[in-house]
Design an enzyme around this catalytic site. Structure first.
Site, short mmCIF file in Angstrom:
data_model
loop_
_atom_site.label_atom_id
_atom_site.label_comp_id
_atom_site.label_asym_id
_atom_site.label_seq_id
_atom_site.Cartn_x
_atom_site.Cartn_y
_atom_site.Cartn_z
N ASP A 106 0.84 -1.19 0.00
CA ASP A 106 0.00 0.00 0.00
C ASP A 106 0.88 1.24 0.00
O ASP A 106 1.94 1.26 0.61
CB ASP A 106 -0.92 0.01 1.22
CG ASP A 106 -0.16 0.04 2.54
OD1 ASP A 106 -0.03 1.13 3.14
OD2 ASP A 106 0.33 -1.02 2.97
N SER A 107 0.42 2.25 -0.73
CA SER A 107 1.11 3.54 -0.83
C SER A 107 2.55 3.32 -1.27
O SER A 107 2.79 2.69 -2.30
CB SER A 107 1.00 4.29 0.51
OG SER A 107 1.39 5.64 0.37
N ALA A 108 3.54 3.80 -0.51
CA ALA A 108 4.93 3.58 -0.89
C ALA A 108 5.25 2.10 -1.03
O ALA A 108 6.03 1.68 -1.89
CB ALA A 108 5.86 4.22 0.13
#
Length: 290
Positions: A106-108
Site C-alpha cells: 500500500d502507498s509507498a
C-alpha cells in the site's frame, strides 16, 4: 503469529509472520509491504488487516525495511528481495508453499511491490536497478497494489500545491537527490515504463479523492497497452470521496468491497482450496445464525 523474524543482517531486516489457525498444511504466501511515503509507517500498524487475510487460508509476511532520509532508494527494494529469499529458503520450516507467492503493498509499499514484479518479469530491469531477481517468475502468482505512486512524471499532478510539496519532499528524501526528476539513474523508479507482457496478474485500487489516483490509472493503462488485463477497483467521482488508503477503513462499504475483491483475487490466482473451504464454512455458520 511470529514476531520479528530476522531475514538479514541489518537492524531493520525483521518480519512478522501471521498464519491461519485452522490449517496445518503449507499455505500460499502473501508478502505485504507497508506504506508511509518511504519515510514512515510500520509493519505493526497493519497487523489486524493481515490477520483478516490470514484467516482466509494464507500466511502473511510483513517485513520492516529501512526508511528515508537515512536510507535511500533502492535500499528498501533490495531488503524486500532479501526477505523473499529468506522466506523461500525457509519455506519448509515456516510451513509455506514456495510455489504460490503473491506480493502486495500500500502507498509507498505498493511502489516497492510493483518494482519487485518488474525485477521478476522485465528483462534487464534488475541490472538497471542494481538489485538481484528475488524469485522465479513462475512462483509469483499475483500482485496487489493499493494507492501507490508509479510514475515520476506525475509528481506535479496532484489536487493541491500542498500535496505536491509533500510528495516531492518524500521523493527527495527517498532518492537522496533534490532534482530527482532530472536524474536518469532514477528512471527505473517509474514502473509504468517497465511493464511487459510477463508482468504478473495485478489487482489495483485507489480512492477517487486520492492525490495519487492518476498513478494507478496510468499503471492500469500501461498494463493494458502491453496486452494484459489488470483487475481494478476504481471509484467514480459520483461516489462518496475516498481518500488515500481508504481500503483500511473496514467500517466503510468501499473498504469491504475491496477486501472481498482482493480475497477473490487471491483465491483465484493461488488456486487456494483452503480459502474456498473456509469461505464455505463461513457461509454455513452465517446460515446457522439465521
Amino acid at each position: 503469529m511470529q514476531r520479528d523474524l530476522r531475514y538479514g543482517p541489518e537492524s531493520d531486516m525483521l518480519l512478522d509472520l501471521i498464519r491461519p489457525e485452522e490449517i496445518q498444511d503449507p499455505t500460499p504466501l502473501v508478502l505485504w509491504i507497508h506504506g508511509g511515503a518511504f519515510v514512515g509507517g510500520s509493519k505493526e500498524e497493519l497487523t489486524g488487516y493481515f490477520q483478516t487475510i490470514a484467516a482466509e487460508g494464507y500466511t502473511v509476511a510483513a517485513p520492516r525495511y529501512s526508511l528515508a532520509p537515512k536510507h535511500h532508494y533502492p535500499t528498501p527494494l533490495r531488503q524486500i528481495g532479501q526477505a523473499l529469499a529468506f522466506l523461500q529458503g525457509n519455506a519448509s520450516r515456516l510451513n509455506l508453499d514456495p510455489e504460490r507467492v503473491v506480493i502486495a503493498g500500500d502507498s509507498a509499499g505498493a511502489h516497492i511491490a510493483a518494482q519487485i514484479a518488474a525485477l521478476v518479469s522485465t528483462p534487464g530491469y534488475a541490472q538497471r536497478v542494481g538489485v538481484p531477481v528475488p524469485l522465479d517468475r513462475g512462483r509469483l502468482l499475483g500482485l496487489i497494489l493499493a494507492c501507490g505512486p508509479y510514475d515520476l512524471s506525475l509528481a506535479d499532478d496532484t489536487s493541491t500545491p500542498a500535496v505536491a510539496v509533500l510528495i516531492k519532499a518524500s521523493l527527495w528524501a527517498y532518492s537522496g537527490r533534490r532534482r530527482f526528476m532530472d536524474d536518469a539513474s532514477l528512471a527505473p523508479w517509474s514502473i509504468t515504463d517497465f511493464v511487459t507482457p510477463e508482468f504478473p496478474p495485478t489487482l489495483i485500487t485507489v480512492g477517487n479523492s486520492d492525490p495519487l489516483r492518476a498513478h494507478s490509472e496510468r499503471l492500469a493503462a500501461a498494463l493494458t497497452e502491453v496486452g494484459l488485463k489488470p483487475e481494478t477497483v476504481f471509484w467514480p467521482d459520483a461516489d462518496p470521496p475516498l481518500g488515500h488508503e481508504y481500503q483500511f477503513l473496514l467500517d466503510t462499504e468501499a473498504a469491504q468491497v475491496f477486501l472481498a475483491r482482493m480475497l477473490a483475487f487471491l483465491a483465484e490466482q493461488t488456486h487456494n482450496a483452503d480459502a474456498q473451504l473456509l469461505s464455505r464454512m463461513g457461509d454455513s455458520e452465517e446460515q446457522e445464525k439465521t
